[in-house]
Scaffold this motif. Structure first.
Motif, PDB file in Angstrom:
ATOM      1  N   THR A 147       0.829  -1.197   0.000  1.00  0.00           N
ATOM      2  CA  THR A 147       0.000   0.000   0.000  1.00  0.00           C
ATOM      3  C   THR A 147       0.871   1.258   0.000  1.00  0.00           C
ATOM      4  N   GLN A 148       0.254   2.369  -0.390  1.00  0.00           N
ATOM      5  CA  GLN A 148       0.919   3.668  -0.405  1.00  0.00           C
ATOM      6  C   GLN A 148       0.181   4.618   0.529  1.00  0.00           C
ATOM      7  N   THR A 149       0.917   5.435   1.270  1.00  0.00           N
ATOM      8  CA  THR A 149       0.314   6.476   2.092  1.00  0.00           C
ATOM      9  C   THR A 149       0.200   7.742   1.262  1.00  0.00           C
ATOM     10  N   VAL A 150      -1.000   8.013   0.762  1.00  0.00           N
ATOM     11  CA  VAL A 150      -1.257   9.215  -0.028  1.00  0.00           C
ATOM     12  C   VAL A 150      -2.081  10.142   0.863  1.00  0.00           C
ATOM     13  N   GLY A 151      -1.356  10.940   1.656  1.00  0.00           N
ATOM     14  CA  GLY A 151      -1.973  11.696   2.742  1.00  0.00           C
ATOM     15  C   GLY A 151      -2.987  12.719   2.322  1.00  0.00           C
ATOM     16  N   GLU A 152      -2.884  13.232   1.085  1.00  0.00           N
ATOM     17  CA  GLU A 152      -3.840  14.231   0.630  1.00  0.00           C
ATOM     18  C   GLU A 152      -5.132  13.606   0.110  1.00  0.00           C
ATOM     19  N   SER A 153      -5.202  12.254   0.090  1.00  0.00           N
ATOM     20  CA  SER A 153      -6.379  11.554  -0.414  1.00  0.00           C
ATOM     21  C   SER A 153      -7.100  10.784   0.681  1.00  0.00           C
ATOM     22  N   GLY A 154      -6.363   9.951   1.442  1.00  0.00           N
ATOM     23  CA  GLY A 154      -6.982   9.120   2.465  1.00  0.00           C
ATOM     24  C   GLY A 154      -7.583   7.842   1.912  1.00  0.00           C
ATOM     25  N   ARG A 155      -7.439   7.594   0.629  1.00  0.00           N
ATOM     26  CA  ARG A 155      -7.972   6.390   0.001  1.00  0.00           C
ATOM     27  C   ARG A 155      -6.887   5.320  -0.121  1.00  0.00           C
ATOM     28  N   LEU A 156      -7.288   4.136  -0.548  1.00  0.00           N
ATOM     29  CA  LEU A 156      -6.395   2.992  -0.593  1.00  0.00           C
ATOM     30  C   LEU A 156      -5.733   2.886  -1.964  1.00  0.00           C
ATOM     31  N   PHE A 157      -4.409   3.076  -1.999  1.00  0.00           N
ATOM     32  CA  PHE A 157      -3.618   2.947  -3.216  1.00  0.00           C
ATOM     33  C   PHE A 157      -2.766   1.684  -3.087  1.00  0.00           C
ATOM     34  N   VAL A 158      -2.869   0.783  -4.065  1.00  0.00           N
ATOM     35  CA  VAL A 158      -2.243  -0.531  -3.951  1.00  0.00           C
ATOM     36  C   VAL A 158      -1.336  -0.803  -5.143  1.00  0.00           C
ATOM     37  N   ARG A 159      -0.067  -1.084  -4.879  1.00  0.00           N
ATOM     38  CA  ARG A 159       0.900  -1.548  -5.866  1.00  0.00           C
ATOM     39  C   ARG A 159       0.861  -0.767  -7.186  1.00  0.00           C
ATOM     40  N   GLY A 160       1.026   0.543  -7.079  1.00  0.00           N
ATOM     41  CA  GLY A 160       1.096   1.373  -8.262  1.00  0.00           C
ATOM     42  C   GLY A 160      -0.235   1.708  -8.874  1.00  0.00           C
ATOM     43  N   GLY A 161      -1.326   1.303  -8.238  1.00  0.00           N
ATOM     44  CA  GLY A 161      -2.656   1.585  -8.762  1.00  0.00           C
ATOM     45  C   GLY A 161      -3.285   2.790  -8.100  1.00  0.00           C
ATOM     46  N   GLU A 162      -4.181   3.455  -8.827  1.00  0.00           N
ATOM     47  CA  GLU A 162      -4.938   4.562  -8.243  1.00  0.00           C
ATOM     48  C   GLU A 162      -5.992   4.023  -7.286  1.00  0.00           C
ATOM     49  N   ALA A 163      -6.612   4.923  -6.514  1.00  0.00           N
ATOM     50  CA  ALA A 163      -7.565   4.497  -5.486  1.00  0.00           C
ATOM     51  C   ALA A 163      -8.782   3.800  -6.089  1.00  0.00           C
ATOM     52  N   ASP A 164      -9.230   4.240  -7.270  1.00  0.00           N
ATOM     53  CA  ASP A 164     -10.423   3.628  -7.850  1.00  0.00           C
ATOM     54  C   ASP A 164     -10.137   2.253  -8.453  1.00  0.00           C
ATOM     55  N   GLU A 165      -8.885   1.782  -8.381  1.00  0.00           N
ATOM     56  CA  GLU A 165      -8.550   0.442  -8.846  1.00  0.00           C
ATOM     57  C   GLU A 165      -8.797  -0.616  -7.775  1.00  0.00           C
ATOM     58  N   THR A 166      -9.274  -0.203  -6.606  1.00  0.00           N
ATOM     59  CA  THR A 166      -9.650  -1.124  -5.531  1.00  0.00           C
ATOM     60  C   THR A 166     -11.153  -1.056  -5.328  1.00  0.00           C
ATOM     61  N   GLN A 167     -11.804  -2.208  -5.310  1.00  0.00           N
ATOM     62  CA  GLN A 167     -13.245  -2.276  -5.055  1.00  0.00           C
ATOM     63  C   GLN A 167     -13.498  -2.848  -3.669  1.00  0.00           C
ATOM     64  N   THR A 168     -14.566  -2.358  -3.015  1.00  0.00           N
ATOM     65  CA  THR A 168     -14.937  -2.779  -1.667  1.00  0.00           C
ATOM     66  C   THR A 168     -16.234  -3.581  -1.714  1.00  0.00           C
ATOM     67  N   TYR A 169     -16.268  -4.675  -0.942  1.00  0.00           N
ATOM     68  CA  TYR A 169     -17.447  -5.547  -0.889  1.00  0.00           C
ATOM     69  C   TYR A 169     -17.849  -5.767   0.567  1.00  0.00           C
ATOM     70  N   VAL A 170     -19.152  -5.792   0.814  1.00  0.00           N
ATOM     71  CA  VAL A 170     -19.702  -6.154   2.118  1.00  0.00           C
ATOM     72  C   VAL A 170     -20.479  -7.449   1.943  1.00  0.00           C
ATOM     73  N   ASP A 171     -20.046  -8.505   2.634  1.00  0.00           N
ATOM     74  CA  ASP A 171     -20.650  -9.834   2.511  1.00  0.00           C
ATOM     75  C   ASP A 171     -20.740 -10.283   1.057  1.00  0.00           C
TER      76      ASP A 171
END
Length: 712
Positions: A147-171
Motif C-alpha cells: 500500500t501507499q500512504t497518499v496523505g492528501e487523499s486518504g484512500r487505498l492505493f495498492v501496488r502502483g494503482g490509483e484508489a479507484d482500482e480497488t473495489q470494496t465488498y460487504v458480505d
C-alpha cells in the motif's frame, strides 16, 4: 523524585492487592506442549502466553464467574468457564482446526483475517487497535506492504494503482461509494465502522474470478454472523458522541450504531492548517438484521451518512482564497443470503443499492451530482469432495450518474453483466491450485472480456510454503472521464505474483514479488479532465516490486508487533502525462512498524505506529525534465493508550504524528509564470500537524464483562 517514587510504590501495591493466580499448561492432542498460545480472561487485560513447556501463569484482580479464552493459530479456540476464587491449575488440550487439516492454502496476493485461516495477517481487532488509524479501516491497512500512504487523499492505493482500482465488498456484495466526501487535497475516510465486521480479507493482487472491475485490489468486509449477547455501547469523544445497541433473539438479532461528529469544538482547541468557515459535521449510522434458518443465514445491512462543511482554500493562481462548501447524503443497502441447499451445495445471493448526492459550492459556481448503483449476485459452490470444489455464478452491476455544473449537464449510465467460474483443487496436503475464468460485458464498451485467473501453492515444509498467481483484470474508465465521454474502452492489467510464507507459533513472515502490466489506460489533453478534452485509451505502464511482512507475538511477553516494507518501481504514461514516468502517488520505499504492548498491572494497552515513505515525484515547470523532482520523505509516529477503568469502561487516548513532522505531499504550481519567468508554487500539506483523540467507551451487556477493548 522521592515523592514520585513513593506514589508509584503505593499505586503498584494497590493494584497488586487481592489478586488471584491463574496458571496451567497447554498441550496438543499428542500431548506435546504448545508454546506461544494466547490465554486471557475475556473482557480484561489479564492474560499471558504459554512458554516452551506449554506452561502459563498470570494474576488477576477480577472475581466471580469469568471466562478464560485459549487460542492458537490453526487450532480450535477454547472458552473455559470458571470461578476465579476456586480456580486450580489445569492442563488444557487444544485440537487442530478441522478447517485447516494441516493442508496447503493459496496465499499469493491475499491478506486474510479469520480465526482459522493460515493466511491470517491481521484480525479484526488488529485493524482498530493500530495507533494512528483513528478507527479507520483504510488507515490501518496502510501499515501493510503493497500500500501507499497518499496523505492528501486518504484512500487505498495498492501496488502502483490509483484508489479507484480497488473495489470494496460487504458480505460479497459490491459497494458503489466506499469513501466519504472531502475537498481537494483534504483526506477522506472509509465509510464503514469496524464494529460490525468480524473478518477482513485484503487482496493486493491476483484475486478470485468471483470479483471484477478492479485493476489492483479488492477489500472484502464480512459482517458478524451472530452476536453473543444483548448489549449497549456508549461513546463520548472529543469529536462527537456515539451509541450502539444489539438485541438478540432465538433465531434472529438486530444491531445498530449511530454517531454524531462535530469538529468545531475540537478545532477551537487544536490548531489547524486550513481556514474553516464551518468544520465538518456529520450524522451517520449502520444497522444489520440477521435471521438464521436451518441451513443458512439472511442478513439485511443498511448504512447512511450525512455530512457538511465549508472552508476557504488557498490557490496559487488567485490572490483571495476560494470558498468551498459541500453537503453530502449517502445511503447504502445490502441484503444477502448464504446457506446450503444440501450437504455439499452452497448458495450465496445478494442485492445492494447505493445512493450518493453532493451539493457543492466553489466560489460562485454551483455543482450538484447524484450517483445510483445497484449490484445483484448469484453464486453456487459445490464441494464434490475434500479435494475438489467448484463455484459458478453471475452478477449484474448498474451505475447511473448525473451532474449539473451551473447550466451544463453531464452524466452516463452503465450496465455490466458478468459470469464467473472457479475450481479449487487440493491434490495433496502439499499441493493445491485454483483455476478461474471471468467474463463481463459493460454497456459503455459493449464487448465481453476474457479474464483467466490461476493460482498454485506448494507446501515445502510443515510451516512454510510457496504460492504463485496469475490473472487478467479489466475495469471500465473512472467516473471523472465517463461523465464527459462514455465511449472509452476497458483499462486492463495482468498480474504475476510469487509468494513465500512462513507461519509458526505466533510468528509470521511473508515475502512477495510481483509484476503488473497495464494497457489501454485513459489519456486526455489539457490541465485537467473536462468536457472539451480529447480522450483515448493509448496509455500504458507497469508496476513491479517486493513486499515483506513480519509479525511476532511470541518473542517478548505481552508484545505484539509487525514490520512491513515495500519496494516498488512503477511508471505510467496516462492521464495528461507527457511521457512514461513514475506517477505522483508512488513512493519507491514504504516502511511501517506497528507495536502493541499489554501492561496487565496498569490494565492498559499501549500502541505505537511509525510510518515512513520515501519522496514522491512531482512536476516542476521551472525545470526541463517532466516529473523529475521529489518531495521530502514522509514520517509519522503515532501513539495510543487504552486504559480499562473498570470491567466495562475504557478511557482511550491517541495522538497521530506526535512529533509534528511537516509532511509535504506535492506542490501546486501557478498556471503562468511571474514577471521573472518563474512559476510560483505552494505546498500541499496535511490539514493539521497532529490529531489528538480522547474517548470514553462504556459497554452494558448481559454478562457484565464485555467491553470495547477489541474495538479500540
Amino acid at each position: 523524585m522521592k515523592t514520585i517514587l513513593s506514589y508509584l510504590i503505593v499505586f503498584t501495591s494497590l493494584i497488586s492487592f487481592g489478586q488471584t493466580q491463574i496458571k496451567g499448561q497447554i498441550i496438543d492432542e499428542q500431548g506435546i506442549p504448545v508454546s506461544g498460545a494466547n490465554i486471557f480472561v475475556i473482557g480484561t487485560y489479564y492474560g499471558s502466553t504459554s512458554d516452551e513447556n506449554g506452561n502459563f501463569s498470570f494474576t488477576t484482580s477480577v472475581t466471580g464467574n469469568q471466562q478464560l479464552q485459549i487460542s492458537f493459530l490453526s487450532f480450535e479456540t477454547i472458552i473455559y468457564d470458571f470461578v476465579v476464587e476456586k480456580f486450580q491449575s489445569k492442563v488444557f488440550t487444544i485440537k487442530e482446526s478441522l478447517n485447516t487439516l494441516n493442508a496447503v492454502e493459496v496465499t499469493a496476493g491475499t491478506f486474510k483475517a479469520g480465526d482459522n485461516s493460515k493466511a491470517t495477517a491481521l484480525k479484526a481487532m488488529d485493524i482498530v487497535t493500530t495507533a494512528g488509524s483513528a478507527g479507520n479501516i483504510i488507515a490501518a491497512l496502510e501499515t501493510l506492504p503493497g500500500t501507499q500512504t497518499v496523505g492528501e487523499s486518504g484512500r487505498l492505493f495498492v501496488r502502483g494503482g490509483e484508489a479507484d482500482e480497488t473495489q470494496t465488498y460487504v458480505d460479497g456484495i459490491r459497494v458503489g461509494q466506499p469513501y466519504g466526501v472531502s475537498a481537494n487535497n483534504v483526506p477522506t475516510r472509509g465509510r464503514f465502522s469496524p464494529f460490525l465486521f468480524s473478518g477482513i480479507t485484503f487482496s493486493t493482487g491476483g484475486y478470485s474470478a468471483e470479483f471484477g472491475d478492479a485493476l489492483s485490489s479488492v477489500l472484502l468486509l464480512n459482517t458478524i454472523d451472530e452476536p453473543t449477547q444483548n448489549q449497549t455501547d456508549i461513546s463520548i469523544m472529543t469529536v462527537g458522541v456515539g451509541l450502539g445497541k444489539t438485541k438478540k433473539w432465538e433465531k434472529s438479532s438486530f444491531t445498530f450504531n449511530t454517531s454524531y461528529i462535530n469538529l468545531a469544538p475540537y478545532q477551537k482547541v487544536v490548531p489547524q492548517n486550513l481556514d474553516w468557515n464551518k468544520p465538518v459535521q456529520s450524522l451517520s449510522g449502520e444497522s444489520i438484521f440477521r435471521y438464521k434458518f436451518k441451513n443458512g443465514i439472511l442478513k439485511v445491512y443498511g448504512a447512511f451518512d450525512y455530512s457538511t462543511f465549508d472552508l476557504n482554500q488557498k490557490d496559487i493562481n488567485f490572490n483571495e482564497k476560494i470558498s468551498f462548501n459541500l453537503q453530502n447524503n449517502n445511503f447504502y443497502f445490502n441484503t444477502s443470503y448464504k446457506g446450503y441447499l444440501n450437504d455439499n451445495l452452497q448458495l450465496l445471493n445478494g442485492l445492494s443499492y447505493g445512493y450518493a448526492q453532493n451539493k457543492i459550492g466553489i466560489s460562485s459556481d454551483k455543482v450538484a451530482n447524484n450517483e445510483r448503483t445497484l449490484h445483484g449476485k448469484f453464486k453456487l459452490r459445490n464441494s464434490f469432495s475434500n479435494r475438489f470444489k467448484l463455484s459458478v455464478g453471475s452478477d449484474f452491476f448498474h451505475t447511473n450518474f448525473d451532474e449539473n455544473f451551473n447550466v451544463f449537464e453531464y452524466g452516463y449510465q452503465n450496465n455490466t453483466i458478468a459470469f464467473f467460474s472457479e475450481a479449487e483443487v487440493l491434490l495433496s496436503k502439499k499441493v493445491a491450485f485454483n483455476v478461474g475464468l471471468r467474463s463481463s460485458n459493460a454497456s459503455v464498451v459493449n464487448e465481453f472480456t476474457i479474464e483467466p485467473r490461476v493460482s498454485f501453492a506448494y507446501k515445502m515444509a510443515e510451516n512454510s510454503q510457496f504460492s504463485l498467481a496469475y490473472g487478467n483484470f479489466n475495469q471500465t474508465a473512472r467516473q471523472d472521464y465517463l461523465k464527459f465521454n462514455s465511449n472509452l474502452d476497458y483499462e486492463t492489467t495482468s498480474h504475476y505474483i510469487l509468494n513465500y510464507m512462513y507461519n509458526k507459533q505466533g510468528r509470521m513472515f511473508r515475502a512477495e514479488a510481483y509484476f503488473k502490466d497495464y494497457e489501454n489506460l485513459v489519456k486526455y489533453d489539457g490541465v485537467q479532465a473536462s468536457f472539451d478534452s480529447n480522450y483515448n485509451n493509448n496509455g500504458f505502464g507497469y508496476a513491479k516490486g517486493l513486499d515483506l511482512f513480519w509479525r511476532d507475538s511470541k518473542t517478548i511477553k505481552n508484545l505484539d508487533y509487525w514490520i512491513s516494507y515495500s519496494y516498488i518501481d512503477s511508471e505510467r504514461d496516462f492521464i495528461n502525462y507527457e511521457t512514461q514516468v513514475t506517477p505522483s502517488f508512488v513512493a519507491n520505499h514504504n516502511f511501517s512498524l506497528v507495536t502493541k504492548y499489554f501492561v496487565t498491572e496498569w490494565r492498559s494497552q499501549i500502541s505505537a505506529t511509525y510510518s515512513y515513505n520515501s519522496g514522491r515525484p512531482y512536476d516542476n515547470p521551472n525545470g526541463v525534465e517532466f516529473m523529475s523532482e521529489k518531495t521530502k520523505s514522509f514520517n509519522n509516529l503515532s501513539l495510543s493508550w487504552a486504559y480499562l477503568v473498570s470491567q466495562q469502561k475504557i478511557l482511550f487516548f491517541s495522538v497521530t504524528n506526535i512529533l509534528g513532522t511537516e509532511n509535504i505531499f506535492g506542490y501546486q504550481y501557478a498556471n503562468s509564470p511571474d514577471l521573472s519567468g518563474q512559476f510560483q508554487r505552494q505546498a500541499i500539506t496535511q490539514p493539521a500537524s497532529r490529531f489528538v483523540f480522547v474517548g470514553f467507551f462504556w459497554t452494558i451487556s448481559d454478562n457484565k464483562k464485555t467491553n470495547n477493548l477489541d474495538n479500540l
